[in-house]
Design a protein around this motif. Structure first.
Motif, short mmCIF file in Angstrom:
data_model
loop_
_atom_site.label_atom_id
_atom_site.label_comp_id
_atom_site.label_asym_id
_atom_site.label_seq_id
_atom_site.Cartn_x
_atom_site.Cartn_y
_atom_site.Cartn_z
N ALA A 156 43.10 29.03 38.95
CA ALA A 156 42.80 30.45 38.82
C ALA A 156 43.67 31.07 37.73
N CYS A 200 40.51 35.32 38.59
CA CYS A 200 39.40 34.46 38.95
C CYS A 200 39.55 33.13 38.21
N ASP A 213 38.77 44.13 37.59
CA ASP A 213 38.81 44.71 38.93
C ASP A 213 38.66 46.22 38.94
N ALA A 257 30.81 34.84 36.96
CA ALA A 257 31.00 35.13 38.38
C ALA A 257 30.13 34.21 39.25
N ALA A 264 42.86 41.13 34.10
CA ALA A 264 42.46 41.16 35.51
C ALA A 264 42.18 42.59 35.95
N LYS A 317 38.85 32.76 34.29
CA LYS A 317 39.55 33.63 33.36
C LYS A 317 41.01 33.22 33.25
#
Length: 464
Positions: free
Chosen positions: A115, A461, A141, A15, A137, A464
């Protein structure tokens, strides 16, 4: 997209921001010469090696662990190199730049990943199906523990397994219909002897079960948009604060204190609820331009709501002016709220009026200040959402999955009617079953257009 998927790619996989550990990931075919040039040595697959990550002059950019996964035994199905160093943004960017620099000499097509491109390659190389890829994902999230566990089950293939069971039953039924079409001169009625009608009914029942679980999974993923509406000083901000367990909105006795929407996500039994406090709804000459904008925004959020909480003030319900204003809001809500969206009447300030009016319009009496009645309100919200306490097999699902399952249901419904006519409409029956299988394939990616794949993976992201 498919041509670009053959390029080797590199990206920071952790991140943004600073952290104890940062990872740079490289994926592509035939990376062994690149690894030798970058690190000055070959690596043993699946074995962590501590070494310096050097720049072009041989000076260390960082020291860390290098991990080498030879394809197809990797996340993407290609050769994968991971450099695990310190999580500083500058250090990680220097490592990416060094990878690109080395790549320009020994791996000319190396570029920065788009992405979601690592997971996209896992899908394209049959390491994951599309539902599992989306679960990656969803796991990242997830806003609640229940959502995270459900996403993990989807990633492990629970949802895909249910879809494959439906597909296998559907393929078997299609074979029976096709056999009847191919051999019309035979005396044997394939459909009757194989109990095609019973098979179709069992398939529809199994589909209904998957749909019910998928709706629960979609609720865990997306949550519920709950908008609190009502007159000024009914206690909307107090209710938001009480549900959230924090002082998020300013509470005063002055009408028009809340002039913009305030939102907070809470969870009830693992279900995320996005609770929105809005400006008090009123039509008065005292309303200034700023408050007017707030009221317009309130109506905008009401139009987008999954549930509207119409908050009433029990201490003012006996006054004619308050009743008239509430009736005007109720009329506007009836015209504004989309069909099927429930409006729950909530009667606040029970602490100031312990004996509320008898007619609560099937609502809930609460005291936002004292917390009385909030447990009942939470359970009513779950019931309105259609939430049922799940078992251990609940999986994550998305809106597109629900739409695909709905298409399957529609095609099977048509097939049910056509099956009754048998010989007269067997070609149409075969087509409905084919379309049902195609709709199932959309979920796992068996039949999926490139533009949909691009839309799905663009929301991941970068790393990933």
């Amino acid at each position: 997209m498919l041509a670009a998927s053959r390029d080797p790619i590199v990206a920071i996989a952790t991140a943004p921001g600073r952290g104890g550990v940062g990872i740079v990931r490289v994926s592509g075919r035939g990376l062994a010469p690149f690894v030798q040039a970058l690190l000055g040595r070959a690596l043993t697959p699946r074995e962590a090696t501590y070494l310096p990550f050097a720049d072009a002059a041989g000076q260390p950019i960082d020291h860390g662990l290098a991990l080498w996964f030879a394809g197809p035994h990797s996340y993407t199905g290609e050769d994968v190199l991971e450099l695990q160093g310190h999580g500083g943004p500058v250090v990680l960017q220097l490592l990416v730049a060094r990878c690109l620099e080395v790549g320009s000499a020994v791996l000319p097509a190396l570029r920065v990943a788009r992405a979601g491109e690592f997971t996209e390659r896992a899908f394209l190389n049959d390491k994951l199906d599309l539902a599992q890829a989306e679960a990656v994902a969803d796991l990242i999230d997830a806003s609640t523990e229940a959502a995270a566990r459900s996403a993990t089950r989807s990633l492990a293939g629970v949802f895909s397994g249910r879809i494959h069971e439906l597909r296998d039953a559907l393929v078997n039924l299609r074979m029976l219909v096709e056999a009847t079409l191919d051999f019309p001169e035979e005396d044997i009625d394939f459909l009757q002897k194989a109990d095609a009608t019973g098979q179709l009914q069992r398939l529809r029942q199994a589909l209904a079960g998957v749909q019910a679980q998928a709706r629960q999974g979609a609720l865990l993923r997306d949550g519920l948009q709950v908008v609190i509406a009502g007159q000024p000083n009914a206690g909307k901000s107090s209710l938001l604060n009480a549900l959230a367990g924090a002082e998020l909105a300013i509470v005063t006795p002055v009408a028009g204190t809340t002039r913009d929407v305030v939102q907070q996500t809470i969870q009830i039994e693992g279900v995320p609820l996005h609770v929105v406090d809005t400006a008090g709804l009123r039509d008065s000459p005292d309303v200034d331009e700023v408050e007017k904008i707030g009221i317009e925004r309130a109506w905008g959020r009401i139009r987008e709501a999954d549930v509207v909480l119409f908050l009433h003030d029990l201490t003012r319900t006996d006054t004619a002016a308050y009743q008239s204003a509430d009736a005007a809001i109720a009329s506007s809500l009836a015209q504004t709220v989309p069909g099927g969206v429930p409006v729950l009447h909530v009667w606040n300030k029970l602490d100031q009026r312990p004996s509320p009016r008898a007619d609560l319009q099937d609502g809930v009496a609460i005291s936002a200040k004292q917390g009385e009645g909030l447990a009942v309100l939470r359970q009513r919200l779950l019931a309105l959402a259609g939430w049922q306490q799940p078992g251990d097999g609940l999986f994550m699902a998305r809106a597109r999955h629900l739409l695909a399952l709905q298409r399957v249901d529609e095609h099977l419904l048509q097939a049910d009617g056509l099956l009754a006519a048998q010989a007269e409409h067997l070609d149409l029956l075969a087509e409905e079953l084919r379309l049902a299988q195609r709709a199932l394939g959309d979920i796992t990616g068996e039949f999926t257009a490139d533009d949909l794949l691009g839309e799905i993976f663009s929301r991941f992201c970068i790393g990933k």
